[in-house]
Each structure stands twice: as structure tokens, then as C-alpha cells.
Motif scaffolding. Structure first.
Motif, PDB file in Angstrom:
ATOM      1  N   VAL A 269      -8.580  -7.106  -0.360  1.00  0.00           N
ATOM      2  CA  VAL A 269      -9.375  -6.730   0.804  1.00  0.00           C
ATOM      3  C   VAL A 269      -8.662  -5.569   1.504  1.00  0.00           C
ATOM      4  CG1 VAL A 269     -10.383  -9.018   1.082  1.00  0.00           C
ATOM      5  CG2 VAL A 269      -8.288  -8.452   2.314  1.00  0.00           C
ATOM      6  N   ALA A 270      -9.402  -4.822   2.280  1.00  0.00           N
ATOM      7  CA  ALA A 270      -8.866  -3.616   2.915  1.00  0.00           C
ATOM      8  C   ALA A 270      -7.768  -3.965   3.929  1.00  0.00           C
ATOM      9  CB  ALA A 270      -9.992  -2.851   3.599  1.00  0.00           C
ATOM     10  N   GLU A 271      -6.766  -3.127   3.972  1.00  0.00           N
ATOM     11  CA  GLU A 271      -5.676  -3.271   4.943  1.00  0.00           C
ATOM     12  C   GLU A 271      -6.136  -2.774   6.309  1.00  0.00           C
ATOM     13  OE1 GLU A 271      -3.091  -4.577   6.611  1.00  0.00           O
ATOM     14  OE2 GLU A 271      -2.014  -4.460   4.695  1.00  0.00           O
ATOM     15  N   LEU A 272      -5.862  -3.551   7.341  1.00  0.00           N
ATOM     16  CA  LEU A 272      -6.245  -3.179   8.701  1.00  0.00           C
ATOM     17  C   LEU A 272      -5.066  -2.772   9.569  1.00  0.00           C
ATOM     18  CD1 LEU A 272      -8.716  -6.123   9.502  1.00  0.00           C
ATOM     19  CD2 LEU A 272      -9.273  -3.869   8.579  1.00  0.00           C
ATOM     20  N   ALA A 273      -3.861  -3.106   9.138  1.00  0.00           N
ATOM     21  CA  ALA A 273      -2.677  -2.852   9.967  1.00  0.00           C
ATOM     22  C   ALA A 273      -2.425  -1.354  10.091  1.00  0.00           C
ATOM     23  CB  ALA A 273      -1.459  -3.534   9.363  1.00  0.00           C
ATOM     24  N   PRO A 274      -1.944  -0.909  11.253  1.00  0.00           N
ATOM     25  CA  PRO A 274      -1.640   0.519  11.426  1.00  0.00           C
ATOM     26  C   PRO A 274      -0.494   0.958  10.520  1.00  0.00           C
ATOM     27  CG  PRO A 274      -0.882  -0.755  13.316  1.00  0.00           C
ATOM     28  CD  PRO A 274      -1.685  -1.691  12.474  1.00  0.00           C
ATOM     29  N   GLU A 275      -0.527   2.216  10.133  1.00  0.00           N
ATOM     30  CA  GLU A 275       0.479   2.744   9.204  1.00  0.00           C
ATOM     31  C   GLU A 275       1.898   2.581   9.729  1.00  0.00           C
ATOM     32  OE1 GLU A 275      -0.294   6.689   7.850  1.00  0.00           O
ATOM     33  OE2 GLU A 275      -2.320   6.217   7.169  1.00  0.00           O
ATOM     34  N   GLU A 276       2.065   2.711  11.048  1.00  0.00           N
ATOM     35  CA  GLU A 276       3.418   2.603  11.602  1.00  0.00           C
ATOM     36  C   GLU A 276       3.983   1.187  11.460  1.00  0.00           C
ATOM     37  OE1 GLU A 276       0.535   2.822  15.217  1.00  0.00           O
ATOM     38  OE2 GLU A 276       0.748   3.758  13.235  1.00  0.00           O
ATOM     39  N   ALA A 277       3.107   0.186  11.530  1.00  0.00           N
ATOM     40  CA  ALA A 277       3.556  -1.191  11.350  1.00  0.00           C
ATOM     41  C   ALA A 277       4.002  -1.414   9.903  1.00  0.00           C
ATOM     42  CB  ALA A 277       2.443  -2.166  11.716  1.00  0.00           C
ATOM     43  N   ILE A 278       3.232  -0.878   8.963  1.00  0.00           N
ATOM     44  CA  ILE A 278       3.575  -1.012   7.546  1.00  0.00           C
ATOM     45  C   ILE A 278       4.866  -0.251   7.241  1.00  0.00           C
ATOM     46  CG2 ILE A 278       2.804  -0.506   5.192  1.00  0.00           C
ATOM     47  CD1 ILE A 278      -0.100  -0.802   6.277  1.00  0.00           C
ATOM     48  N   ALA A 279       4.968   0.953   7.762  1.00  0.00           N
ATOM     49  CA  ALA A 279       6.147   1.787   7.498  1.00  0.00           C
ATOM     50  C   ALA A 279       7.423   1.166   8.057  1.00  0.00           C
ATOM     51  CB  ALA A 279       5.937   3.178   8.085  1.00  0.00           C
ATOM     52  N   GLY A 280       7.281   0.357   9.110  1.00  0.00           N
ATOM     53  CA  GLY A 280       8.440  -0.269   9.735  1.00  0.00           C
ATOM     54  C   GLY A 280       8.973  -1.486   8.996  1.00  0.00           C
ATOM     55  N   ASN A 281       8.265  -1.912   7.957  1.00  0.00           N
ATOM     56  CA  ASN A 281       8.678  -3.065   7.159  1.00  0.00           C
ATOM     57  C   ASN A 281       8.816  -2.608   5.707  1.00  0.00           C
ATOM     58  OD1 ASN A 281       8.575  -5.380   5.450  1.00  0.00           O
ATOM     59  ND2 ASN A 281       7.642  -6.587   7.082  1.00  0.00           N
ATOM     60  N   PRO A 282      10.044  -2.424   5.220  1.00  0.00           N
ATOM     61  CA  PRO A 282      10.232  -1.878   3.871  1.00  0.00           C
ATOM     62  C   PRO A 282       9.522  -2.659   2.770  1.00  0.00           C
ATOM     63  CG  PRO A 282      12.309  -1.875   5.070  1.00  0.00           C
ATOM     64  CD  PRO A 282      11.324  -2.623   5.927  1.00  0.00           C
ATOM     65  N   ALA A 283       9.522  -3.987   2.857  1.00  0.00           N
ATOM     66  CA  ALA A 283       8.873  -4.799   1.818  1.00  0.00           C
ATOM     67  C   ALA A 283       7.361  -4.602   1.843  1.00  0.00           C
ATOM     68  CB  ALA A 283       9.223  -6.272   2.007  1.00  0.00           C
ATOM     69  N   TRP A 284       6.799  -4.536   3.036  1.00  0.00           N
ATOM     70  CA  TRP A 284       5.361  -4.319   3.195  1.00  0.00           C
ATOM     71  C   TRP A 284       4.974  -2.945   2.657  1.00  0.00           C
ATOM     72  CZ3 TRP A 284       2.694  -5.348   8.615  1.00  0.00           C
ATOM     73  CH2 TRP A 284       1.309  -5.400   8.449  1.00  0.00           C
ATOM     74  N   LYS A 285       5.731  -1.933   3.041  1.00  0.00           N
ATOM     75  CA  LYS A 285       5.463  -0.568   2.596  1.00  0.00           C
ATOM     76  C   LYS A 285       5.549  -0.466   1.078  1.00  0.00           C
ATOM     77  CE  LYS A 285       6.922   4.229   3.520  1.00  0.00           C
ATOM     78  NZ  LYS A 285       7.317   4.675   2.173  1.00  0.00           N
ATOM     79  N   ALA A 286       6.566  -1.088   0.498  1.00  0.00           N
ATOM     80  CA  ALA A 286       6.739  -1.041  -0.955  1.00  0.00           C
ATOM     81  C   ALA A 286       5.573  -1.709  -1.674  1.00  0.00           C
ATOM     82  CB  ALA A 286       8.056  -1.706  -1.341  1.00  0.00           C
ATOM     83  N   HIS A 287       5.104  -2.829  -1.111  1.00  0.00           N
ATOM     84  CA  HIS A 287       3.992  -3.530  -1.754  1.00  0.00           C
ATOM     85  C   HIS A 287       2.702  -2.727  -1.661  1.00  0.00           C
ATOM     86  CE1 HIS A 287       1.447  -6.662  -3.292  1.00  0.00           C
ATOM     87  NE2 HIS A 287       0.697  -6.579  -2.208  1.00  0.00           N
ATOM     88  N   VAL A 288       2.434  -2.129  -0.520  1.00  0.00           N
ATOM     89  CA  VAL A 288       1.230  -1.305  -0.361  1.00  0.00           C
ATOM     90  C   VAL A 288       1.231  -0.174  -1.385  1.00  0.00           C
ATOM     91  CG1 VAL A 288       0.071   0.330   1.180  1.00  0.00           C
ATOM     92  CG2 VAL A 288       0.824  -1.888   2.058  1.00  0.00           C
ATOM     93  N   GLU A 289       2.374   0.444  -1.554  1.00  0.00           N
ATOM     94  CA  GLU A 289       2.469   1.550  -2.510  1.00  0.00           C
ATOM     95  C   GLU A 289       2.323   1.060  -3.951  1.00  0.00           C
ATOM     96  OE1 GLU A 289       6.224   3.262  -1.468  1.00  0.00           O
ATOM     97  OE2 GLU A 289       5.429   4.324   0.285  1.00  0.00           O
ATOM     98  N   ALA A 290       2.903  -0.107  -4.252  1.00  0.00           N
ATOM     99  CA  ALA A 290       2.870  -0.631  -5.620  1.00  0.00           C
ATOM    100  C   ALA A 290       1.472  -1.071  -6.044  1.00  0.00           C
ATOM    101  CB  ALA A 290       3.844  -1.793  -5.751  1.00  0.00           C
ATOM    102  N   THR A 291       0.632  -1.419  -5.063  1.00  0.00           N
ATOM    103  CA  THR A 291      -0.705  -1.932  -5.387  1.00  0.00           C
ATOM    104  C   THR A 291      -1.810  -0.951  -4.979  1.00  0.00           C
ATOM    105  OG1 THR A 291      -0.759  -3.137  -3.283  1.00  0.00           O
ATOM    106  CG2 THR A 291       0.008  -4.341  -5.230  1.00  0.00           C
ATOM    107  N   ALA A 292      -1.444   0.297  -4.843  1.00  0.00           N
ATOM    108  CA  ALA A 292      -2.411   1.314  -4.406  1.00  0.00           C
ATOM    109  C   ALA A 292      -3.594   1.434  -5.365  1.00  0.00           C
ATOM    110  CB  ALA A 292      -1.718   2.670  -4.256  1.00  0.00           C
ATOM    111  N   ASN A 293      -3.373   1.087  -6.635  1.00  0.00           N
ATOM    112  CA  ASN A 293      -4.439   1.233  -7.637  1.00  0.00           C
ATOM    113  C   ASN A 293      -5.331  -0.008  -7.754  1.00  0.00           C
ATOM    114  OD1 ASN A 293      -2.378  -0.330  -8.729  1.00  0.00           O
ATOM    115  ND2 ASN A 293      -2.792   0.312 -10.832  1.00  0.00           N
ATOM    116  N   VAL A 294      -5.024  -1.071  -7.015  1.00  0.00           N
ATOM    117  CA  VAL A 294      -5.874  -2.272  -7.075  1.00  0.00           C
ATOM    118  C   VAL A 294      -7.167  -1.998  -6.311  1.00  0.00           C
ATOM    119  CG1 VAL A 294      -6.083  -4.716  -6.475  1.00  0.00           C
ATOM    120  CG2 VAL A 294      -3.871  -3.804  -7.238  1.00  0.00           C
ATOM    121  N   PRO A 295      -8.325  -2.206  -6.922  1.00  0.00           N
ATOM    122  CA  PRO A 295      -9.597  -1.918  -6.241  1.00  0.00           C
ATOM    123  C   PRO A 295      -9.791  -2.780  -4.991  1.00  0.00           C
ATOM    124  CG  PRO A 295      -9.947  -2.303  -8.595  1.00  0.00           C
ATOM    125  CD  PRO A 295      -8.541  -2.707  -8.294  1.00  0.00           C
ATOM    126  N   ILE A 296     -10.459  -2.201  -4.005  1.00  0.00           N
ATOM    127  CA  ILE A 296     -10.795  -2.940  -2.783  1.00  0.00           C
ATOM    128  C   ILE A 296     -12.105  -3.696  -3.006  1.00  0.00           C
ATOM    129  CG2 ILE A 296     -11.481  -2.698  -0.360  1.00  0.00           C
ATOM    130  CD1 ILE A 296      -9.502  -0.398  -0.136  1.00  0.00           C
TER     131      ILE A 296
END
Length: 202
Positions: free
Chosen positions: A39-66
Motif C-alpha cells: 500500500v502507498a506510503e503516507l509518512a513524510p520523507e523527513e520522517a523516513i529519512a530520519g530512520n535508517p532502517a525505514w529509509k533502507a527498506h523503502v529504497e529496497a522495495t521501490a520496485n514493488v507495485p502499489i
């Protein structure tokens, strides 16, 4: 007769994504055509960027369809996986469910075979409540809820949640229980029941 299975998840750091992958494995073993969808991510980019594990996961799954409403219409069976948020589904998953009104109104969600999984930081962190709150929406759809119950030994190995597989995660993001077998069993059970329903409806 092949069953179309949509595994729809939300994951911030990867636990529910891993569970979705295991569910897809189980579904494919049961003969289903499977889509893994986030499902689509709703969290602001700054919140994701502030959590290394969250940021890494978002980047790793960028190709998963919404996931879209078309995916729900395509699916005979749907497995949802979401972390618990105060005993309820994550807001990202809730927003997706809130978009289903049109399909619901047209009766296109009736008799979908559905099941759910979740994760939390401790066994009493709202895991059962989260799954049950998601099932409330499914009852409004007129869907057929297929919980794992105690239908396989793997459910006890995973902690014994009869409503759906749930896992506890430590501070480092490691799963505390061995849930892979339970997730795969749950998916196979969902696909089996969906096959019965699909055959009966035809």
C-alpha cells in the motif's frame, strides 16, 4: 482452476514485507497465481529519512507495485499483512481500505476469501486486536474470513495465534518467533478455500 491471490502489505522496516514473501511462497506452492503488492506510503520523507532502517527498506522495495482497486477486483483471495499501531492497522493500510467504497457498493468484494497477519514489538502489543480490527472491514465487504485456527503444528511453533500469523520483533528488527511455516500454511489454507469458493460459484 487457478486461484488469484493478492498479498497486500504495509511495512516500514521489512517485517511484514518478509511475511508477504513467505505468504506468496505458500500461495504458489498451493497453485495460485500470486501478486505481492504494497500500500502507498503516507509518512513524510523527513520522517523516513530520519530512520535508517525505514529509509533502507523503502529504497529496497521501490520496485514493488502499489496495490490498486483493480488488484482487489482481480483477486479471488487476499492476504493482508500490517504492523500493529496501538492495536489497530497502520494508517497506510487503513487509507487503502478506506478507498474500497466503490467496489463495496458495486458488490465486487463479496465472497473474496481473506486472511490477515501482523507484527508488533511484543506478544501482547495488540497483535490479535489488529487482525480482528482488519477483519471488521472484511465483514462489511461480505468477504469470507479464513483464519488459520489451530489447523497445523506450525501455528503453535509461531506462537499460537488462531486469528492470523503474528510475530514479535526485537529492537533490532529481528523476528522472535519462527513464523515462516505458519505464514505458508495460512496462505495455502486461504488458497484452498478460495478454490472451493471459486469452483462452487462457477
Amino acid at each position: 482452476m487457478s486461484v488469484n491471490l493478492a498479498v497486500i502489505y504495509y511495512s516500514s522496516t521489512g517485517t511484514n514485507y518478509q511475511m508477504a514473501q513467505w505468504a506468496a511462497e505458500g500461495g504458489k506452492e498451493a497453485g495460485a497465481e500470486v501478486k505481492i503488492l504494497k500500500v502507498a506510503e503516507l509518512a513524510p520523507e523527513e520522517a523516513i529519512a530520519g530512520n535508517p532502517a525505514w529509509k533502507a527498506h523503502v529504497e529496497a522495495t521501490a520496485n514493488v507495485p502499489i496495490a490498486t482497486m483493480n488488484d482487489l477486483e482481480w483477486a479471488d483471495a487476499i492476504i493482508f499483512s500490517t504492523p500493529t499501531r496501538f492495536g489497530n492497522v497502520a494508517s497506510q493500510m487503513k487509507q487503502f481500505l478506506d478507498q474500497t467504497g466503490g467496489l463495496w457498493f458495486q458488490g465486487k468484494l463479496v465472497n473474496k476469501v481473506v486472511s490477515a497477519m501482523t507484527s508488533a514489538q511484543n506478544p501482547n502489543g495488540g497483535q490479535e486486536a489488529t487482525i480482528l480490527s482488519l477483519y471488521t472491514t472484511m465483514y462489511h465487504w461480505g468477504a469470507i474470513v479464513v483464519a488459520p485456527g489451530y489447523t497445523d503444528q506450525s501455528i503453535f511453533t509461531a506462537g499460537g495465534n488462531p486469528y492470523g500469523t503474528s510475530v514479535s520483533v526485537d529492537q533490532d528488527g529481528n523476528m522472535k518467533e519462527d513464523v515462516r511455516g505458519a505464514v505458508q500454511h495460512q496462505a495455502k489454507r486461504v488458497v484452498t478455500v478460495a478454490g472451493w469458493v471459486k469452483k462452487g460459484m462457477q
